[in-house]
Write a protein that holds these residues in place. Structure first.
Motif, short mmCIF file in Angstrom:
data_model
loop_
_atom_site.label_atom_id
_atom_site.label_comp_id
_atom_site.label_asym_id
_atom_site.label_seq_id
_atom_site.Cartn_x
_atom_site.Cartn_y
_atom_site.Cartn_z
N PHE A 22 0.86 -1.18 0.00
CA PHE A 22 0.00 0.00 0.00
C PHE A 22 0.90 1.23 0.00
N ALA A 23 0.72 2.08 -1.01
CA ALA A 23 1.50 3.32 -1.10
C ALA A 23 0.77 4.25 -2.04
N GLY A 24 0.94 5.54 -1.83
CA GLY A 24 0.28 6.50 -2.70
C GLY A 24 -1.22 6.38 -2.70
N GLU A 25 -1.79 6.05 -1.51
CA GLU A 25 -3.24 5.98 -1.32
C GLU A 25 -3.91 4.81 -2.03
N ARG A 26 -3.14 3.79 -2.42
CA ARG A 26 -3.80 2.62 -3.01
C ARG A 26 -2.94 1.37 -2.83
N TRP A 27 -3.58 0.23 -2.96
CA TRP A 27 -2.87 -1.04 -2.92
C TRP A 27 -2.34 -1.39 -4.31
N GLY A 31 0.60 -8.79 -9.15
CA GLY A 31 0.62 -8.75 -10.60
C GLY A 31 1.05 -7.38 -11.11
N GLU A 32 0.49 -6.31 -10.54
CA GLU A 32 0.85 -4.95 -10.97
C GLU A 32 2.32 -4.65 -10.66
N ILE A 60 6.47 4.08 -3.48
CA ILE A 60 6.29 2.92 -4.34
C ILE A 60 7.32 2.87 -5.45
N ASP A 61 7.81 4.04 -5.91
CA ASP A 61 8.83 4.03 -6.97
C ASP A 61 10.09 3.31 -6.52
N LEU A 182 3.58 -11.39 1.72
CA LEU A 182 2.77 -10.68 2.71
C LEU A 182 2.30 -9.34 2.16
N GLU A 183 1.46 -8.65 2.94
CA GLU A 183 1.01 -7.31 2.61
C GLU A 183 1.83 -6.31 3.41
#
Length: 619
Positions: A22-27, A31-32, A60-61, A182-183
């Motif tokens: 989770f980063a930048g307000e989204r999961w 796959g992504e 996330i980058d 894991l998440e």
């Protein structure tokens, strides 16, 4: 990193929609993540042993760049862009095959140096004043990942673990989480805001520093979903751990200790060992922890020494250890043995107790700050007085810099304070905000051992005694000053060399003030000077002439106690205030417009001033 790359591909194949980061307000799903990282790996055309410099601190980058290197079997090198000088030195030393930075720039470079057998390079200040590269071999990283989980945190069921990607701790936890599928939650916001984010996301695992614990306990955020919480490394009071356990009633509280160089080395569960809350636990299964003296001799239990960590897997051929380190630094970490620079002892059951760290690196708000870098900036600004920077405890930031100084050319401590205050103003543009000293204390000379080595531990202890007297904050003029309450109405404030006190003191030297608390206003000030003689001059402000003499007497009594806490020599204290003005006038003293007393420019000895005061009191 090849193992991580293979695991990522397997996760993306078997569970492409599973949440990864989770980063930048989204999961981001596995796959992504693999799709984005694979595109970068193809664009950079890197392969086994190629170094990819990741010049970004968080977000996330940075995760995608690390994953891209893993998919290609390359070596990610984490470089903090917040220190441009270190980043430039690092890139010159590494000669990477490619660079990814926070702006989105991804470049393939020429004249690269391949480093086969390496898995990861993290540049860190750690326990020394200069940044260094910590190199993990494929053998060592692979051994840790294939062994049992390293800390209480990683033995928990899958779920969100909050790990800001701004340190080696964050990088390694993110990679381990991705390896095990894991998440992971990246807190890319201030920690207080991040707590709200963690609550909303239902995070069930937390990894905190002692500073984070203080912020959590000072908030009103409830985290009922948390099931495990690990508090890392630095010493923390047992009472704070109990408060944390009460605040997280559904969570098991663990402690762990380790450095970037070693990863986790010890761990403990609070519920299993309630009588060992003053420790960071026993060594984990594949680490050996000893305490040794300066000659390398292993010390018996309950004897303080330097903490040394031994690792079972080491690949010297791959460059495991410090990257291209000078011999003195390389000697601290070689053949799987790390001299941590931390002070500690083992109790009778093998639990590690950490002492205060008096190295050249401070942890300000969880970020490494080099004492030597601050010292060099101050010396360049002020000339050549002796200056040492040490850390003192701080409730909000964990630790803050304190500048201790001595100069034979400065006749008084006030003059020294003034000079250093000017130096800090000049040096501040070249320092980060967390590097600017919060405290400034004088000494006749810096404490040194028989060999001439600076006694940082002694200086830090002296400064901590002074700073610990000021346990509160007072905020006049939109700035905060360290203070402590005398009664509900008034407080004692250390004004240091700050501009706000220049109107209240005869110079920019050390000023301590008696202030009203609501509203904040200066009643009286004291000026601390030490040269050939010592004196503490106390005077009411001209605009507070109705201050009761009894209150000034209380202020003076507190000053006598405070002066004894100043570093270095104990001082004879001379106390002057306006009730003596008539007697002093007969001896040539005259009141000044700001409420201070003066007698020309002459230096007054302590004995002479004491005699004058005695005559004034008799009168």
């Amino acid at each position: 990193m090849g193992r991580l790359g293979r695991r990522l591909r397997r996760h993306a194949r078997k569970q492409p929609d599973a949440r990864a980061v989770f980063a930048g307000e989204r999961w981001w799903t596995y796959g992504e993540l693999v799709d984005a990282a694979g595109a970068i790996a193809s664009e950079l055309a890197v392969g086994d042993g190629d170094v990819v410099a990741v010049v970004m601190a968080r977000g996330i980058d940075a995760v995608i760049a690390v994953c891209a290197a893993a998919l290609a079997g390359a070596v990610p090198a984490m470089i903090d862009p917040g220190d441009p000088e270190l980043a430039a030195r690092t890139l010159a030393r590494l000669r990477p095959a490619a660079v990814c930075d926070a702006s989105g720039d991804r470049r393939r470079l020429a004249d690269a140096v391949a480093r086969p057998g390496l898995a990861l390079v993290i540049f860190t200040s750690g326990s020394t004043a200069d940044g260094k590269g910590v190199a993990w071999s494929e053998a060592r990283l692979g051994h840790d990942w294939s062994s049992a989980p390293a800390t209480p945190l990683q033995r928990a069921a899958p779920g969100g673990v909050a790990v800001p990607l701004s340190s080696a701790l964050g990088v390694q936890d993110v990679m381990r989480g991705l390896f095990f599928g894991l998440e992971t939650v990246l807190l890319g916001v201030p920690f207080r805001v991040g707590l709200e984010q963690a609550r909303a996301l239902g995070v069930n695992r937390l990894k905190l520093t002692p500073t984070h614990v203080d912020v959590l306990l000072a908030s009103d955020v409830e985290l009922p979903a948390v099931r495990t919480c690990a508090v890392a490394s630095a010493p923390i009071a047992k009472a704070r751990l109990r408060e944390l356990a009460a605040r997280l009633p559904n969570a098991r509280i663990g402690r762990s200790y380790g450095l970037t160089e070693s990863g986790a080395a010890t761990a403990i569960w609070m519920d299993r060992n309630p009588g060992r809350l003053n420790t960071v636990g026993r060594p984990i299964g594949w680490r050996r922890v000893t305490v040794r003296d300066g000659d390398g001799k292993v010390l018996p239990p309950r004897v303080w020494g330097e903490v040394v960590i031994d690792m079972p897997v080491w690949d010297a051929a791959a460059g495991d250890g410090y990257l291209d380190a000078p011999p003195p630094l390389a000697a601290r970490f070689t053949n799987g043995t790390l001299w941590t620079g931390d002070r500690g002892k083992l109790d009778g059951r093998g639990f590690l107790v950490l002492g205060a760290r008096h190295a050249e690196i401070l942890k300000v708000g969880g970020r490494s700050v080099g004492a030597r870098r601050i010292e060099q900036a101050l010396r360049a600004a002020v000339g050549s007085p002796e200056i040492a920077v040490v850390g003192v405890p701080d409730r909000a930031l964990g630790e803050v810099p304190c500048a201790v100084f001595a100069s034979a050319s400065s006749p008084t401590r006030a003059a020294q304070s003034s000079a250093l205050g000017a130096a800090i103003a000049l040096a501040s543009p070249s320092l980060r905000p967390d590097e600017v000293p919060r405290w400034i204390l004088p000494r006749r000379e810096l404490a040194r051992g028989a060999s001439g080595k600076l006694r940082r531990g002694m200086l830090a202890a002296e400064c901590a005694r002074w700073a610990s007297a000021f346990a509160q904050l007072v905020a006049p003029d939109h700035r905060t000053f360290a203070a402590y309450a005398v009664d509900p109405r008034v407080a004692i404030v250390d004004g240091g060399v700050t501009p706000w006190f220049r109107a209240a003191a005869p110079s920019t030297g050390r000023a301590v003030a008696l202030v009203t608390r609501r509203p904040v206003g200066v009643l009286a000030t004291a000026h601390l000077e030490v040269g050939a003689t010592a004196r503490v001059v106390v005077g009411p402000r001209a605009d507070a002439a109705d201050v009761a003499p009894e209150l000034l007497d209380v202020f003076a009594g507190e000053l006598v106690r405070l002066v004894a806490l100043l570093p270095g020599d104990k001082l004879d204290t001379i106390y002057v205030h306006s009730q003596h003005a008539a007697g002093l006038a007969a001896s040539g003293f005259a009141p000044r417009g700001d409420g201070w007393l003066a007698r020309g420019d002459a230096t007054v000895s302590a004995d002479e001033l004491a005699a004058v005061l005695a005559r004034a009191s008799d009168a």
